[in-house]
Design a protein around this motif. Structure first.
Motif, PDB file in Angstrom:
ATOM      1  N   PRO A  95       0.316 -13.489  -1.809  1.00 25.36           N
ATOM      2  CA  PRO A  95      -0.762 -12.866  -2.588  1.00 25.36           C
ATOM      3  C   PRO A  95      -0.217 -12.057  -3.751  1.00 25.36           C
ATOM      4  O   PRO A  95       0.924 -11.581  -3.720  1.00 25.36           O
ATOM      5  N   SER A  98      -1.458  -6.719  -1.992  1.00 22.66           N
ATOM      6  CA  SER A  98      -1.756  -6.596  -0.572  1.00 22.66           C
ATOM      7  C   SER A  98      -2.058  -5.149  -0.250  1.00 22.66           C
ATOM      8  O   SER A  98      -1.686  -4.228  -0.991  1.00 22.66           O
ATOM      9  N   SER A 102      -0.346  -3.781   5.177  1.00 22.66           N
ATOM     10  CA  SER A 102       0.230  -5.107   5.417  1.00 22.66           C
ATOM     11  C   SER A 102       1.499  -5.360   4.616  1.00 22.66           C
ATOM     12  O   SER A 102       2.099  -6.404   4.751  1.00 22.66           O
ATOM     13  N   ARG A 103       1.900  -4.415   3.803  1.00 19.89           N
ATOM     14  CA  ARG A 103       3.093  -4.634   2.975  1.00 19.89           C
ATOM     15  C   ARG A 103       4.366  -4.713   3.795  1.00 19.89           C
ATOM     16  O   ARG A 103       5.329  -5.364   3.398  1.00 19.89           O
TER      17      ARG A 103
END
Length: 400
Positions: A95, A98, A102-103
């Motif tokens: 993506p 983010s 969620s990184r």
């Protein structure tokens, strides 16, 4: 004065005796140290010799074992700290942004298997059926568009989840050689390199891989429904009573497969329409693909050399998960289903594109065979491992 001299002489004598004793003790130590050194040298020699012979034995027992990682060219990367270099990549879409939560998972890969297919817009409906089954099994998808039409695929729900690569009038093997380098697909356990004209109504990718793993198959393919439009080799036909098979027995036709038959197409064989490779097998198979021979003819007879062991055990056809080969001549053809034996000619022009492609394929087959034979002749250190396997099996049969 005389007494003092006598005492001095006595001291000197005692010192001389003491020195002589030390010298004698040292002289006695020398043979002992020599024995210790000899023993240590003997142990080092035996250990080194054992490791050497063990390596030789492993090489003979596993002649197909592929190097899983390239050595980094440290001289060219010496300006970088070692920990920052990455020698491999993947085909996962990332993506543009983010969430902060969620990184930390940025390097986590959820898809462990890959489906790669050459596709044309005329086969969109069939490709859709195939891709949906594989996406449901968490596969990564890469489509090779040989007709240049990519826009026609965006209306599908999964259109933006697949990787699309375009090159006009190129074959599956041309794409695979250029875009499926082992370092790019090394994260995937299995690579499905399929044609687009395969029916998957009776096929489930998850169940298929369960069988492949349980049976230790490095190269495989799903069996073909007996009612398929095109069947070229008896070994690929589905056996209704088996879960999988590794060989076939058939005394009909030009190629006869009996108990004495060794190697393709009687055993250790899959066809080029729907092969499935393990990571290690693909490393080998990718190097077998000839960069300029784009139709891949002749490769199927040699893929067993990439099976990471005895091809009669490591190569198989899965019967319980089978497909239908529809025999649609798409690349260079009309895109419609053909009969089992005939291909229509262009009546007006007198030029049949499919015939020309077949001539090219036949010429490439001849070249591939010549290259293989030349390579075998020139490589004096190469020994055909299957000749050894055949001798072992023959020896066992003689003593039964």
């Amino acid at each position: 004065m005389k007494t003092f001299k006598s005492w001095d002489a006595l001291v000197k004598k005692r010192n001389a005796l003491s020195d002589g004793g030390n010298c004698g003790f040292k002289m006695k130590q020398l043979p002992f140290m020599g024995v210790i050194c000899t023993v240590m040298l003997f142990i080092v020699y035996r250990t080194t010799n054992y490791q050497y012979h063990k390596t030789e034995m492993e090489t003979k027992l596993h002649p197909f074992e592929a190097v899983k990682h390239y050595q980094l060219p440290s001289g060219k990367l010496k300006s970088l700290p070692h920990g920052i270099t990455q020698a491999h990549s993947d085909l996962e879409l990332r993506p543009l942004w983010s969430r902060s939560s969620s990184r930390s998972k940025v390097n986590v890969t959820t898809n462990k298997n890959l489906l790669a297919m050459p596709v044309g817009i005329k086969q969109k409906e069939n490709v859709d059926d195939v891709v949906q089954k594989f996406l449901a099994a968490n596969f990564s998808i890469i489509l090779f568009h040989y007709d240049g039409n990519v826009d026609g695929w965006w209306d599908l729900d999964w259109g933006d989840k697949a990787i699309h690569i375009v090159a006009h009038n190129q074959t599956k093997w041309w794409f695979a050689k250029r875009f499926l380098h082992p370092d790019i697909v090394s994260i995937y356990d299995y690579i499905f390199l399929w044609d687009e004209d395969l029916g998957v109504e009776h096929f489930d990718p998850r169940r298929y891989l369960e069988i492949v793993k349980s049976e230790g198959l490095e190269i495989s393919q799903p069996a073909l429904d007996p009612n398929s439009t095109e069947i070229h080799h008896r070994i690929t036909i589905r056996s209704r009573m088996k879960k999988f098979h590794r060989r076939v027995y058939d005394l009909r036709g030009k190629t006869k497969c009996s108990n004495a038959s060794e190697g393709p197409p009687c055993s250790g064989f899959v066809e080029g329409m729907a092969p499935v490779f393990s990571r290690s097998a693909w490393y080998c198979a990718w190097h077998l693909i000839q960069n300029d021979l784009v139709h891949g003819w002749g490769m199927d007879m040699k893929l067993g050399y990439c099976a990471q062991g005895d091809r009669s055990k490591k190569v198989g056809v899965i019967d319980s998960e089978y497909i239908v080969h529809k025999g649609i001549q798409s690349l260079g053809g009309s895109g419609h289903r053909t009969t089992r034996t005939t291909i229509k000619r262009h009546e007006a022009s007198g030029f049949d594109l499919r015939t020309e492609i077949r001539r090219q394929s036949t010429w490439e087959l001849k070249v591939f065979k010549e290259r293989w034979n030349q390579a075998v002749e020139e490589d004096k250190n190469w020994v055909d491992p299957f000749l050894r396997y055949q001798r072992r099996r023959k020896h066992k049969r003689q003593h039964i």
